[in-house]
Design a protein around this motif. Structure first.
Motif, PDB file in Angstrom:
ATOM      1  N   VAL A   1      -0.827  -1.290  -4.668  1.00 54.00           N
ATOM      2  CA  VAL A   1      -2.102  -0.611  -4.424  1.00 54.00           C
ATOM      3  C   VAL A   1      -1.781   0.820  -4.013  1.00 54.00           C
ATOM      4  CG1 VAL A   1      -4.216  -0.513  -3.048  1.00 54.00           C
ATOM      5  CG2 VAL A   1      -3.232  -2.736  -3.683  1.00 54.00           C
ATOM      6  N   THR A   2      -2.390   1.781  -4.691  1.00 53.48           N
ATOM      7  CA  THR A   2      -2.205   3.188  -4.348  1.00 53.48           C
ATOM      8  C   THR A   2      -3.465   3.720  -3.683  1.00 53.48           C
ATOM      9  OG1 THR A   2      -0.705   3.535  -6.214  1.00 53.48           O
ATOM     10  CG2 THR A   2      -1.698   5.497  -5.231  1.00 53.48           C
TER      11      THR A   2
ATOM     12  N   PHE B   1      11.211   4.342   4.126  1.00 51.58           N
ATOM     13  CA  PHE B   1      12.026   3.385   3.382  1.00 51.58           C
ATOM     14  C   PHE B   1      12.573   4.029   2.110  1.00 51.58           C
ATOM     15  CE2 PHE B   1       9.813   0.431   6.105  1.00 51.58           C
ATOM     16  CZ  PHE B   1      10.692  -0.631   6.253  1.00 51.58           C
ATOM     17  N   THR B   2      12.679   5.358   2.092  1.00 51.87           N
ATOM     18  CA  THR B   2      13.248   6.027   0.929  1.00 51.87           C
ATOM     19  C   THR B   2      14.758   5.807   0.898  1.00 51.87           C
ATOM     20  OG1 THR B   2      13.756   8.148   2.005  1.00 51.87           O
ATOM     21  CG2 THR B   2      11.492   7.824   1.222  1.00 51.87           C
TER      22      THR B   2
ATOM     23  N   LEU C   1       4.870   7.351  -1.177  1.00 48.55           N
ATOM     24  CA  LEU C   1       5.089   6.840  -2.532  1.00 48.55           C
ATOM     25  C   LEU C   1       6.545   6.454  -2.745  1.00 48.55           C
ATOM     26  CD1 LEU C   1       2.934   9.310  -4.682  1.00 48.55           C
ATOM     27  CD2 LEU C   1       2.326   6.995  -3.927  1.00 48.55           C
ATOM     28  N   SER C   2       7.466   7.274  -2.242  1.00 49.67           N
ATOM     29  CA  SER C   2       8.891   6.972  -2.386  1.00 49.67           C
ATOM     30  C   SER C   2       9.272   5.745  -1.565  1.00 49.67           C
ATOM     31  CB  SER C   2       9.728   8.183  -1.946  1.00 49.67           C
ATOM     32  OG  SER C   2       9.497   9.294  -2.784  1.00 49.67           O
TER      33      SER C   2
ATOM     34  N   LEU D   1       0.840  -1.194   0.000  1.00 46.57           N
ATOM     35  CA  LEU D   1       0.000   0.000   0.000  1.00 46.57           C
ATOM     36  C   LEU D   1       0.872   1.240   0.000  1.00 46.57           C
ATOM     37  CD1 LEU D   1      -2.734  -0.967   2.641  1.00 46.57           C
ATOM     38  CD2 LEU D   1      -2.563  -1.591   0.216  1.00 46.57           C
ATOM     39  N   ALA D   2       0.521   2.217  -0.842  1.00 45.37           N
ATOM     40  CA  ALA D   2       1.309   3.439  -0.975  1.00 45.37           C
ATOM     41  C   ALA D   2       0.395   4.647  -1.060  1.00 45.37           C
ATOM     42  CB  ALA D   2       2.184   3.365  -2.218  1.00 45.37           C
ATOM     43  N   GLY D   3       0.917   5.798  -0.667  1.00 48.20           N
ATOM     44  CA  GLY D   3       0.170   7.046  -0.806  1.00 48.20           C
ATOM     45  C   GLY D   3      -0.505   7.438   0.481  1.00 48.20           C
TER      46      GLY D   3
END
Length: 330
Positions: free
Chosen positions: A38-39, A290-291, A18-19, A6-8
């Motif tokens: 999944v965004t 986690f960038t 997102l990054s 899952l992102a965003g």
């Protein structure tokens, strides 16, 4: 395994998520798992392969064996998303509902640990009292001295934070923080080294990484958003330049804090170390970044756990916790 990432999300940390999620997807794939992206849009829609998802309680998520919710801030890291994943009945990486909610609220987190672990002095403030009694509030906060940090209590990534150096700056800083949250924390200043430690595990015996020291290289005098997410904004010195007994105390307190607040899977615990020996717990992040500039995976890399293996461990811990919790009768 089939892993939904899952992102965003709906918070101001959408872009950071997102990054982070892009890096996690790469780590999961490198570990040999199938990635299902999944965004979560800023308006809350869940999107997979261009289609809006419809979620059903007990129905899982896209047939995933486990979910990795790489979301930061409100509606992602504060227990709300974790509650939804519990209702979907699917294993997920990271802390559960209570620990996520508790650790997201900096005031509650510090209140729970007061008298248990050493901390900087602080005060929590709700907006109605600030509007009703500004002079009394400023008088009370003066006891913390100067400078102080004013923060929204339930945000991360240094969003809405101000360093207050003079009494005249305190009121505007409070107004700025209240634009992001109705609860604000004011923290006394510590001149100590900023040290961070990554924790990994589930149950009574989690592991702590080698602690790292944050060294600002961008000209900023505190660890703000730009320093965290701009290349060259900070240097991570691993291990932190502290005597071995102090490093061990950092690791011990990181694990103790993780266990006391009921975390699972992962967390990053942040510290100040004063005079090279006095260790103060600052906060705990249940879903650290986690960038490519993020500290959490860098500390595990320095501790001998490469990124793909770290992702693999987190997935396995999620399944382990799910199976343990579902083994009891409710």
């Amino acid at each position: 395994m089939r892993v939904a990432v899952l992102a965003g999300g709906r918070s101001s940390e959408h872009d950071v998520s997102l990054s982070s999620a892009a890096a996690v997807r790469g780590g999961i794939a490198a570990a040999g798992h199938e990635v299902v992206p999944v965004t979560i849009e800023r308006d809350g829609d869940w999107i997979h392969e261009g289609q809006t998802l419809s979620l059903k309680p007990g129905g899982g998520l896209l047939g995933a064996d486990v979910v990795f919710p790489v979301l930061h801030g409100p509606f992602g890291e504060d227990g709300t998303l974790q509650g939804l994943l519990e209702l979907l009945d699917v294993p997920y990486v990271g802390a559960g509902v209570l620990a996520s909610s508790l650790c997201m609220d900096k005031v509650v987190f510090k209140d729970v640990l007061a008298g248990v672990v050493p901390q900087v002095p602080y005060a929590g403030l709700r907006e109605p009292r600030w509007r009703a009694e500004p002079e009394a509030v400023l008088e009370e906060l003066a006891a913390l001295g100067l400078p102080v940090f004013v923060k929204p209590a339930r945000l991360g990534s240094s969003v809405g934070i101000a360093k207050v150096r003079t009494a005249d700056e305190l009121g505007p800083a409070l107004d700025g923080a209240f634009a992001h949250d109705s609860l604000v924390i004011v923290e006394g200043f510590s001149p100590g080294l900023e040290v961070e430690c990554s924790v990994l595990g589930f149950g009574a015996s989690p592991e702590a990484s080698v602690p790292g020291e944050i060294v600002l290289t961008s000209g900023a005098d505190w660890y703000d958003y730009e320093a965290k997410y701009t290349d060259g904004g900070m240097e991570l010195v691993v291990p932190a330049r502290l005597p071995e007994p102090v490093l061990e105390e950092v690791r011990r307190l990181a694990v103790e804090t993780f266990v006391r607040v009921g975390c699972a899977g992962l967390a990053r615990v942040d510290f100040f170390v004063e005079d090279g020996e006095r260790v103060l717990v600052n906060e705990l992040n249940t879903m650290p970044g986690f960038t490519k500039t993020s500290v959490y995976p860098k500390l595990w890399e320095a501790s001998g756990l490469p990124f793909p293996q770290l992702c693999d461990r987190l997935i396995a811990l999620a399944v382990e916790r799910f199976e343990a919790e579902r083994s009891v009768a409710f």
